[in-house]
Write an enzyme that holds these catalytic residues in place. Structure first.
Site, mmCIF file in Angstrom:
data_model
loop_
_atom_site.group_PDB
_atom_site.id
_atom_site.type_symbol
_atom_site.label_atom_id
_atom_site.label_comp_id
_atom_site.label_asym_id
_atom_site.label_seq_id
_atom_site.Cartn_x
_atom_site.Cartn_y
_atom_site.Cartn_z
ATOM 1 N N HIS A 1 -10.429 0.656 -3.187
ATOM 2 C CA HIS A 1 -12.005 0.501 -2.628
ATOM 3 C C HIS A 1 -12.993 1.245 -3.651
ATOM 4 C CE1 HIS A 1 -10.696 -0.363 1.226
ATOM 5 N NE2 HIS A 1 -10.076 0.803 1.481
ATOM 6 N N LYS B 1 -7.138 -4.979 -2.774
ATOM 7 C CA LYS B 1 -7.754 -5.411 -1.587
ATOM 8 C C LYS B 1 -8.821 -4.432 -1.283
ATOM 9 C CE LYS B 1 -4.230 -3.882 1.489
ATOM 10 N NZ LYS B 1 -5.210 -2.864 2.268
ATOM 11 N N HIS C 1 -11.010 6.970 1.023
ATOM 12 C CA HIS C 1 -9.288 7.192 0.688
ATOM 13 C C HIS C 1 -9.218 5.698 -0.345
ATOM 14 C CE1 HIS C 1 -9.717 3.747 3.618
ATOM 15 N NE2 HIS C 1 -8.756 3.345 2.983
ATOM 16 N N CYS D 1 -2.104 -2.277 7.599
ATOM 17 C CA CYS D 1 -2.232 -3.005 6.699
ATOM 18 C C CYS D 1 -0.909 -3.930 6.824
ATOM 19 C CB CYS D 1 -2.421 -2.387 5.321
ATOM 20 S SG CYS D 1 -4.155 -1.901 5.229
ATOM 21 N N ASP E 1 0.827 -1.366 0.044
ATOM 22 C CA ASP E 1 -0.152 -0.088 0.113
ATOM 23 C C ASP E 1 0.964 1.341 -0.029
ATOM 24 O OD1 ASP E 1 -1.910 -1.798 0.333
ATOM 25 O OD2 ASP E 1 -2.861 -0.917 2.090
ATOM 26 N N ASP F 1 -4.576 -0.853 -1.569
ATOM 27 C CA ASP F 1 -5.894 -0.498 -1.460
ATOM 28 C C ASP F 1 -6.652 0.015 -2.520
ATOM 29 O OD1 ASP F 1 -6.892 -1.102 1.150
ATOM 30 O OD2 ASP F 1 -7.203 1.259 1.435
HETATM 31 C C1 VGL Z 1 -4.809 1.127 5.511
HETATM 32 C C2 VGL Z 1 -6.692 1.772 6.752
HETATM 33 C C3 VGL Z 1 -7.595 1.567 5.593
HETATM 34 C C4 VGL Z 1 -3.443 0.612 5.309
HETATM 35 C C5 VGL Z 1 -5.828 0.858 4.546
HETATM 36 O O1 VGL Z 1 -2.902 0.377 4.211
HETATM 37 O O2 VGL Z 1 -2.781 0.466 6.576
HETATM 38 N N1 VGL Z 1 -5.454 1.720 6.609
HETATM 39 N N2 VGL Z 1 -7.104 1.227 4.444
HETATM 40 ZN ZN ZN Z 2 -8.548 1.042 2.823
#
Ligand code: VGL
Ligand code: ZN
Length: 205
Positions: free
Chosen positions: A48, A106, A81, A151, A8, A46
């Site tokens: 979404h 993910k 995000h 994460c 990420d 990440d």
């Molecule tokens: C993450 C919160 C929500 C991360 C991803 O990559 O740590 N944290 N989505």
């Molecule tokens: Zn996230």
């Protein structure tokens, strides 16, 4: 066989992003140096949909930090995000993505969040990462990225559970530290479960 998992490293987790992490961008040069030493590199992203249930904006009267039940699972609501296709979801400019063998996305299911790069938070669905690594004969995984206490932590814990020898490249991570001590707690949890802490400089080519 060993593999590097880059977790990420996306704009929204860097200063100026929607879920900015202090010094998040500082992991980029570390990642780029480590990437040179590996023959097999994968990344998580990440990713979404805008209507994701983990976003506070998708619940009337809710704010980031509020805890709700999302399909019978506790969910801490977040600022919107890493929306699919947005700038915030892109890998940080300057990160050397050219040798990423595959990218595992993910958090794509609006009904459940996914902190780990391997499974959603209910361990209901795999992203394919574990299967991919096993198919490639990987036994050791090295992990770095964002965020250490979110994460990265869950990715490390799942890697251990799947039986990989798991190395956490600590200087290649930055924590959110929502609460003081979160990063120490995360490191403790990972090492207690068997993760080995390493520094990027001690990794052999
Ligand atoms: C993450 C919160 C929500 C991360 C991803 O990559 O740590 N944290 N989505
Ligand atoms: Zn996230």
């Amino acid at each position: 066989m060993r593999a590097l998992i880059v977790v990420d490293i996306q704009n929204d987790f860097c200063p100026g992003g929607a879920l900015e992490i202090n010094g998040g961008n500082e992991v980029v040069p570390v990642a780029n140096e480590v990437i040179k030493k590996f023959d097999l590199i994968v990344a998580t992203q990440d990713w979404h949909p805008a209507n994701h249930g983990a976003f506070a904006a998708n619940h009337l009267w809710r704010r980031p930090g509020d805890v709700i039940q999302l399909n019978a699972r506790e969910q801490v609501l977040q600022h919107m995000h890493c929306v699919q296709g947005s700038f915030g979801a892109e890998f940080v400019q300057g990160l050397d993505t050219s040798n990423f063998e595959r990218v595992f996305v993910k958090g794509t299911d609006p009904a459940i969040d996914s902190y780990s790069g391997f499974f959603d938070n209910g361990h209901l669905r795999s992203t394919g990462l574990g299967e991919f690594l096993k198919q490639r004969g990987v036994r050791e995984v090295f992990i770095l990225g964002l965020a250490l206490d979110q994460c990265v932590k869950y990715t490390v814990l799942d890697a251990l559970e799947l039986g990989f020898a798991t190395f956490l490249i600590l200087d290649g991570c930055r924590p959110i530290n929502l609460q003081e001590g979160d990063s120490e707690q995360a490191v403790k949890e990972m090492t207690e479960k068997g993760a080995i802490i390493v520094s990027s400089t001690e990794i052999r080519a």
